[in-house]
Design a protein around this motif. Structure first.
Motif, short mmCIF file in Angstrom:
data_model
loop_
_atom_site.label_atom_id
_atom_site.label_comp_id
_atom_site.label_asym_id
_atom_site.label_seq_id
_atom_site.Cartn_x
_atom_site.Cartn_y
_atom_site.Cartn_z
N PRO A 1 71.59 5.52 55.41
CA PRO A 1 72.22 6.48 54.50
C PRO A 1 72.34 5.89 53.09
CG PRO A 1 73.36 6.48 56.59
CD PRO A 1 72.37 5.36 56.65
N MET A 2 72.12 6.74 52.11
CA MET A 2 72.03 6.27 50.73
C MET A 2 73.41 5.93 50.16
SD MET A 2 69.19 9.14 49.90
CE MET A 2 69.67 10.14 51.29
N THR A 3 73.43 4.97 49.27
CA THR A 3 74.69 4.54 48.64
C THR A 3 74.51 4.44 47.13
OG1 THR A 3 74.09 2.23 49.14
CG2 THR A 3 75.58 3.31 50.66
N GLY A 4 74.22 5.58 46.53
CA GLY A 4 74.04 5.61 45.08
C GLY A 4 75.37 5.78 44.36
N GLY A 5 75.28 6.05 43.07
CA GLY A 5 76.46 6.35 42.26
C GLY A 5 77.25 5.12 41.90
N GLU B 1 68.67 -1.35 45.33
CA GLU B 1 67.28 -1.03 45.68
C GLU B 1 67.11 0.48 45.56
OE1 GLU B 1 66.13 -2.89 49.33
OE2 GLU B 1 64.55 -1.44 49.76
N PHE C 1 65.11 4.86 56.11
CA PHE C 1 66.13 4.08 55.40
C PHE C 1 67.52 4.42 55.92
CE2 PHE C 1 64.31 7.51 52.68
CZ PHE C 1 65.35 8.41 52.69
N MET D 1 75.94 3.26 36.51
CA MET D 1 75.35 4.57 36.27
C MET D 1 76.27 5.40 35.41
SD MET D 1 77.28 6.77 38.20
CE MET D 1 76.10 8.06 38.52
N LEU E 1 63.85 14.47 51.69
CA LEU E 1 64.67 14.22 52.89
C LEU E 1 64.29 15.20 53.98
CD1 LEU E 1 68.40 13.61 51.99
CD2 LEU E 1 66.79 12.04 53.09
N TRP F 1 74.81 -5.37 52.91
CA TRP F 1 74.53 -4.00 52.48
C TRP F 1 75.81 -3.19 52.51
CZ3 TRP F 1 70.14 -2.92 50.14
CH2 TRP F 1 69.04 -3.74 50.38
N HIS G 1 70.85 5.80 35.81
CA HIS G 1 71.16 5.01 37.00
C HIS G 1 70.35 3.73 36.95
CE1 HIS G 1 72.47 3.99 40.98
NE2 HIS G 1 73.00 5.17 41.20
N PHE H 1 63.29 0.78 53.74
CA PHE H 1 64.18 0.34 52.66
C PHE H 1 65.45 -0.31 53.21
CE2 PHE H 1 61.60 3.63 50.68
CZ PHE H 1 61.26 3.02 49.47
N ALA H 2 66.05 -1.09 52.34
CA ALA H 2 67.36 -1.75 52.60
C ALA H 2 67.31 -2.59 53.87
CB ALA H 2 68.47 -0.71 52.59
N TRP H 3 68.34 -2.49 54.74
CA TRP H 3 68.38 -3.40 55.89
C TRP H 3 67.24 -3.14 56.86
CZ3 TRP H 3 68.76 -0.84 60.40
CH2 TRP H 3 69.54 0.31 60.49
N PHE I 1 69.26 5.36 46.74
CA PHE I 1 69.69 4.04 46.25
C PHE I 1 70.42 3.35 47.39
CE2 PHE I 1 69.72 6.59 42.34
CZ PHE I 1 69.01 5.77 41.48
N TRP I 2 70.29 2.04 47.44
CA TRP I 2 71.03 1.24 48.42
C TRP I 2 71.59 0.02 47.72
CZ3 TRP I 2 66.18 3.30 49.05
CH2 TRP I 2 66.12 4.39 49.93
N LEU J 1 74.62 12.36 43.79
CA LEU J 1 73.97 11.07 43.52
C LEU J 1 74.38 10.03 44.54
CD1 LEU J 1 74.27 11.01 39.64
CD2 LEU J 1 72.14 11.04 40.96
N LYS J 2 75.64 10.11 45.01
CA LYS J 2 76.15 9.15 45.99
C LYS J 2 75.38 9.21 47.30
CE LYS J 2 80.35 7.05 45.08
NZ LYS J 2 79.96 5.67 45.09
#
Lengths: 82, 144
Positions: free
Chosen positions: A78-82, B45, A76, B87, A60, B128, B75, A7-9, B116-117, B110-111
């Protein structure tokens, strides 16, 4: 055969979102070693695994986790949600 | 999980309908922020399958820790424009402390724990978004 997802980069660097791969690697770290040896784009993508995270069957996990019975491995950043 | 735009106000009204014995509703909406004035879009993503599982686990943990009547997470993923909502979380509880804390907990997890990316598209460049160390450190607040 296991499914490997990127995923991602990491996906961009390797150039594909997923692939099937026949492996006898015992742990995630062994699998990464195997992938690094395939082609330069893998070696570059997996250069610094401290910048990466891994999920085994969508949970995870850690790099020293065993792959026994695992069907889906995802790598992937580290995640960057929110 | 959705690609479509949503209206936080409408969602909050729906979330709050028919609640009884609840004294507190807290909601948080995350918005696509344009710090530099040249952001064209935010691409998000995600990992279909794991995303739903991870959010389900985070919600389950929140409802175990706090006495919530309701909790919700929306989200988006895909192509988002500056100013659009990304979100939203909402929590409902008898008292405000539980509603605030649970919403804060949901946001922290969630962060850093939902797959999520974010990628920012600017004129001629796409980058990114790097994970922030303080986001990871924020999880430490909830360890017990």
């Amino acid at each position: 055969m296991i499914d490997i997802l990127y995923f991602a980069w990491l996906r961009e660097r390797i150039g594909i979102p997923r692939e099937k791969w026949a492996t006898e690697a015992a742990t995630v770290a062994d699998l990464i070693e195997e992938l690094r040896g395939r082609e330069e784009r893998y070696a570059l993508a997996f250069q610094d695994i401290s910048a990466l995270r891994v999920a085994l069957d969508q949970e995870l996990s850690e790099f020293d986790a065993p792959l026994d019975g695992v069907r889906e491995v995802a790598f992937f950043p580290p995640m960057t949600g929110g | 999980m959705q690609t479509e735009l949503f209206d936080p106000g409408t969602e909050l009204t729906q979330f709050s309908e028919g609640l009884s014995g609840v004294g507190a509703v807290v909601s948080f909406s995350g918005i696509v922020r344009d710090d530099t004035g040249d952001l064209q879009a935010l691409e998000i993503e995600h990992y279909p399958g794991m995303t739903e599982r991870a959010i389900g686990k985070i919600l389950a943990e929140a409802t175990t820790r706090w006495a919530l009547d309701r909790a919700m997470v929306i989200h988006r993923h895909g192509h988002l424009a500056p100013g659009e909502p990304i979100m939203m979380v909402a929590t409902a509880a008898a008292h405000r402390a539980a509603a605030f804390e649970a919403a804060d907990f949901l946001m922290d997890y969630l962060k850093s724990r939902a797959p999520f990316w974010k990628k920012e598209q600017r004129a001629g460049a796409a980058e990114w978004v790097a994970a922030q160390e303080h986001d990871e450190a924020a999880l430490g607040r909830w360890k017990r």
